[in-house]
Design an enzyme around this catalytic site. Structure first.
Site, PDB file in Angstrom:
ATOM      1  CD  GLU A   1      -3.014   3.099  -5.283  1.00 16.16           C
ATOM      2  OE1 GLU A   1      -4.067   2.476  -5.493  1.00 16.16           O
ATOM      3  OE2 GLU A   1      -1.981   2.566  -4.874  1.00 16.16           O
TER       4      GLU A   1
ATOM      5  CG  HIS B   1      -3.245  -0.827  -6.770  1.00 18.25           C
ATOM      6  ND1 HIS B   1      -3.680  -0.235  -5.618  1.00 18.25           N
ATOM      7  CD2 HIS B   1      -3.278  -2.156  -6.512  1.00 18.25           C
ATOM      8  CE1 HIS B   1      -3.961  -1.153  -4.708  1.00 18.25           C
ATOM      9  NE2 HIS B   1      -3.723  -2.345  -5.234  1.00 18.25           N
TER      10      HIS B   1
ATOM     11  NE  ARG C   1      -4.307  -1.308   0.324  1.00 21.55           N
ATOM     12  CZ  ARG C   1      -4.568  -2.321  -0.509  1.00 21.55           C
ATOM     13  NH1 ARG C   1      -3.737  -2.588  -1.491  1.00 21.55           N
ATOM     14  NH2 ARG C   1      -5.649  -3.047  -0.380  1.00 21.55           N
TER      15      ARG C   1
HETATM   16  C1  8YV Z   1      -6.366  -5.277  -6.184  1.00 21.26           C
HETATM   17  C2  8YV Z   1      -5.466  -5.057  -3.758  1.00 21.26           C
HETATM   18  O1  8YV Z   1      -5.757  -4.460  -7.131  1.00 21.26           O
HETATM   19  O2  8YV Z   1      -5.556  -7.217  -2.848  1.00 21.26           O
HETATM   20  C3  8YV Z   1      -5.655  -6.013  -2.656  1.00 21.26           C
HETATM   21  O3  8YV Z   1      -5.898  -5.556  -1.533  1.00 21.26           O
HETATM   22  O4  8YV Z   1      -5.384  -3.898  -3.543  1.00 21.26           O
HETATM   23  C4  8YV Z   1      -5.326  -5.557  -5.157  1.00 21.26           C
HETATM   24  O5  8YV Z   1      -5.126  -6.904  -5.268  1.00 21.26           O
HETATM   25  C5  8YV Z   1      -7.674  -4.771  -5.794  1.00 21.26           C
HETATM   26  O6  8YV Z   1      -8.233  -5.402  -4.743  1.00 21.26           O
HETATM   27  C6  8YV Z   1      -8.641  -4.743  -6.954  1.00 21.26           C
HETATM   28  O7  8YV Z   1      -9.184  -3.547  -6.880  1.00 21.26           O
END
Ligand code: 8YV
Length: 310
Positions: free
Chosen positions: A256, A274, A227
């Site tokens: 983001e 991301h 993150r």
């Molecule tokens: C994805 C993520 O891009 O797993 C997570 O927490 O941030 C990422 O795998 C996201 O969840 C899809 O929006």
């Protein structure tokens, strides 16, 4: 009557089709949801980075379940969910390999200047100009911050590159082939490459501080696939500008999709939007798990991958 669902972040068309078949799906566009609709919404499907804004959660008085299409829970108020008896699920185990793969790709890309090489060829510079030599990856000392599933999957891959791996985590996992370093700054100091794989949230905010990045130093590379909040982004930009940190390869950012303008101009930085879990194969599996968790909830059977209530 089909249960009503709020889709906060778009998913693959085939997954949305499954949701549309089973639910009346409202697609969230950020605007206020009329109260008569809000009170009918019983479930949410959302992304890990997007989560559920607190104000939105408040308006959904009959919310029963939040299915996160990801593993991060930092954008959902888990305490509030527990207080209201709202079940929360993630796509645990499904995206580990993809995130670790991207960490390696970022590492290789930054060290070997892949983006610069690509631009060099595209700009017809091959045979005309000279590209500076890049840097070797094999054998580099790797520090991993956060030794959960993703951290361990990165360590496994790094062994294929003969990289000695050390790690910093919430606790010593007594791993046979990677020493635990309880002092993050010390880990940064002894590492050539520091990969951030820790969970986001208040407990890890700016864990990668100015001091940690300075310890990594002018020849060091910082890779972040967790993150943006884990890294002090302003300090990161300043240290890169001053040459006090060598390189950065980033898939995630503090706000983001906003990326600091200064980073866009730096040649020693590799950027991704991301995308660590963004492969067809994994997103399909993630989506299917979201659908299965929602299905379990509305069938009154145990959730497949619930988040432990806090
Ligand atoms: C994805 C993520 O891009 O797993 C997570 O927490 O941030 C990422 O795998 C996201 O969840 C899809 O929006």
């Amino acid at each position: 009557m089909k249960p009503e669902l709020l889709l906060v972040e778009p998913m693959m068309p085939e997954i949305e089709a499954l949701l549309d078949a089973a639910y009346t799906v409202h697609r969230y566009d950020g605007s206020v949801i009329p109260s008569n609709v809000a009170s009918r919404i019983r479930g949410i499907a959302t992304g890990g980075g997007t989560g559920v804004p607190a104000a939105l959660m408040r308006t959904l008085s009959n919310l029963e379940v939040i299915a996160i299409n990801g593993v991060g829970t930092d954008a959902v108020d888990l305490k509030e969910a527990a207080r209201r008896g709202i079940g929360v699920t993630t796509t645990l185990n499904v995206l580990t390999d993809d995130v670790a793969d991207l960490a390696m790709a970022l590492m290789l890309s930054a060290m070997r200047d892949l983006v610069l090489g690509d631009q060099f060829v595209r700009n017809h510079q091959w045979g005309v100009g000279q590209l500076p030599l890049a840097h070797k990856v094999t054998g580099r000392k790797l520090g991993i911050v956060g030794m959960g599933q993703v951290g361990q999957a990165i360590a496994k891959r790094a062994r294929g590159f003969d990289m000695p791996v050390s790690y910093y985590s919430r606790r010593d996992l007594a791993l046979p082939d990677a020493p635990f370093v309880p002092d993050l700054q010390a880990l940064a100091e002894q590492s050539d490459i520091l990969v951030v794989a820790a969970s986001g949230g208040a407990q890890s905010r700016h864990l990668i501080s100015r001091d940690v990045m300075e310890a990594l130093g002018p020849c060091g590379l910082l890779v972040n696939v967790s993150r943006g909040s884990v890294v002090d982004e302003q300090a990161l930009v300043e240290l890169l500008q001053q040459g006090k940190l060598g390189k950065a390869a980033l898939d995630v950012f503090e706000s983001e999709p906003r990326v600091p303008e200064a980073l866009l101009k730096m040649k020693n930085v590799v950027l991704q939007p991301h995308r660590a879990s963004a492969t067809v194969e994994t997103r399909l599996q993630m989506g299917q798990l979201v659908v299965a968790n929602l299905g379990a909830h509305f069938a009154g059977v145990p959730l497949l991958t619930p988040v432990q209530s806090i």
